[in-house]
Design an enzyme around this catalytic site. Structure first.
Site, PDB file in Angstrom:
ATOM      1  N   GLU A 121       0.133  -1.149   0.256  1.00 14.76           N
ATOM      2  CA  GLU A 121      -0.183  -0.099   0.220  1.00 14.76           C
ATOM      3  C   GLU A 121       1.277   1.563   0.616  1.00 14.76           C
ATOM      4  O   GLU A 121       0.518   2.173   0.587  1.00 14.76           O
ATOM      5  CB  GLU A 121      -0.985   0.231   1.439  1.00 14.76           C
ATOM      6  CG  GLU A 121      -1.484  -1.378   1.387  1.00 14.76           C
ATOM      7  CD  GLU A 121      -2.726  -0.704   2.265  1.00 14.76           C
ATOM      8  OE1 GLU A 121      -3.448  -0.031   3.453  1.00 14.76           O
ATOM      9  OE2 GLU A 121      -3.171  -2.091   2.890  1.00 14.76           O
ATOM     10  N   GLU A 142      -6.993 -10.576  -0.161  1.00 12.65           N
ATOM     11  CA  GLU A 142      -6.993 -10.330   0.942  1.00 12.65           C
ATOM     12  C   GLU A 142      -8.718 -10.290   0.921  1.00 12.65           C
ATOM     13  O   GLU A 142      -9.723  -9.286   0.819  1.00 12.65           O
ATOM     14  CB  GLU A 142      -6.421  -8.989   1.573  1.00 12.65           C
ATOM     15  CG  GLU A 142      -5.654  -9.236   1.337  1.00 12.65           C
ATOM     16  CD  GLU A 142      -4.706  -7.336   2.282  1.00 12.65           C
ATOM     17  OE1 GLU A 142      -5.240  -7.138   2.901  1.00 12.65           O
ATOM     18  OE2 GLU A 142      -3.715  -7.486   2.398  1.00 12.65           O
TER      19      GLU A 142
END
Length: 388
Positions: free
Chosen positions: A174, A292
């Protein structure tokens, strides 16, 4: 080439109850652990194995072992496990220079005992850093040169500790800007990210090189959300694609891209774009994974997590199915991981107020329509030869 399935959403939903979990056990092929366990023949992991597609879940160490129903689901249904928190920096080095590998070691041992592979998560991330590190940077007692050395040591020590036991590492997590971030850099990186702000964009190539030196056989991934078209404009996908195309061309040891797959039924989902973007990463010579996955919706409360709209009963399994199908249709997609085992232990209600119901098992650990839909998708797509 893979057989493409033209299952309408209504057909998939109508058929979800046709495949109930079977009590018939089958010896599943080894998924990388030390044993070849006996698991239900129609479990997600057994069906995924027929395609050489890892089916995974994020595991909460607090439940593993002591919670027998939870442990049984993890062991029987999934061939890949990801530590939800146990390998993050604040967990493994809460005090500078003192490591605590206990929780992570337990998960790795569990995986070995149950023939599962492990996704290591995560080495470089702006979140869940130990306070001694962030405070030191903020007050100037840790200089930027020292920060780089600390990061180098952390990556080397953690990857070395688990050398030979990790299938995929989320090396960096991220660091690209979203549409709402105030300081995107021209190449799409987030200028306010802790690591980019303090060490510059070259830190990304560095951590991949350090991780590769520590374990040359582990697959090294970049992991992020909204990088397969979910932002509408596809801008974040393009930024990640172009940045890693350059790293690959430079010989940086990047092996794959992990698309997190956190969806919300209120926004809709373009499965075709998702598939096309995964394929574009694959065309760079990279492996891809859905890392995820969850699909949240509005619920009555955080405890019961009953959807407030009847449409969610259709939308949640449909969007899960679209993500899995996209992965199945991309040869380079090697694993599909749900971010948690059941709704009662999900991160969603505490992060997105008023939402929940995001996983494959409900608050009572009973399989939901989404579970049966994925079971059906895997059963229908299984074929000789498997994935590359």
């Amino acid at each position: 080439m893979k057989p493409r399935r033209q299952l309408a959403a209504a057909v998939a939903t109508a058929a979800v109850l046709a495949l109930a979990p079977s009590a018939i056990a089958s010896a599943a092929p080894d998924q990388g652990g030390t044993k070849k366990p006996s698991v239900p023949a129609d479990s997600l992991r057994a069906l995924g194995d027929r395609q050489k597609l890892g089916i995974g879940t994020a595991v909460d160490d607090a439940h593993l072992g002591s919670d027998k129903p939870y442990t049984a689901i993890v062991a029987d249904q999934f061939s890949v496990v990801t530590p939800e928190n146990a390998m993050k920096w604040e967990s493994v080095e809460p005090t500078r220079g003192t490591y605590d590998w206990a929780a992570a070691d337990r998960l790795v041992a569990f995986a070995g005992e149950h023939g599962q592979q492990v996704r290591g998560h995560t080495l470089l991330w702006h979140n869940q850093l130990p306070s001694w590190l962030t405070t030191g940077v903020d007050n100037g007692t840790i200089t930027k040169d020292q920060l780089r050395e600390i990061l180098h040591r952390h990556v080397t020590d953690e990857v070395t500790h688990f050398r030979g036991k990790i299938w995929q590492w989320d090396v960096a997590n991220e660091v690209f800007a979203n549409s709402w971030d105030p300081n995107p850099l021209p190449n799409g990186l987030n200028g306010d990210d802790f690591w980019i702000k303090n060490l510059g964009e070259g830190v990304l190539a560095d951590v991949f090189r350090w991780a590769h030196q520590a374990d040359p056989k582990a697959l090294l991934f970049y992991n992020d959300y909204n990088i397969a078209g979910q932002d509408g404009s596809n801008a974040k996908f393009q930024a990640v694609h172009d940045f890693f195309a350059k790293l690959v061309a430079q010989g940086v040891p990047v092996n794959g891209i992990g698309e997190q797959g956190h969806l919300d039924t209120q926004y809709g989902f373009d499965g075709k774009r998702f598939q096309a973007d995964l394929q574009s990463y694959g065309d760079l010579g990279l492996k891809v994974a859905v890392t995820e996955a969850d699909v949240r919706t509005f619920v009555n409360n955080a405890t019961e997590q009953v959807p407030t709209s009847q449409l969610a009963a259709f939308a949640q399994p449909y969007e899960f199915s679209q993500m899995l199908t996209a992965c199945q249709l991309v040869d380079q997609c090697i694993s599909f991981t749900a971010w948690g085992v059941y709704d009662g232990d999900s991160w969603i209600p505490g992060t997105f107020a008023g939402t929940g119901y995001g996983l494959l098992y409900d608050v009572n650990m009973a399989p939901k329509p989404a579970y049966y839909t994925l079971q059906q998708d895997l059963a229908l797509a299984a074929r000789p030869g498997g994935k590359k």
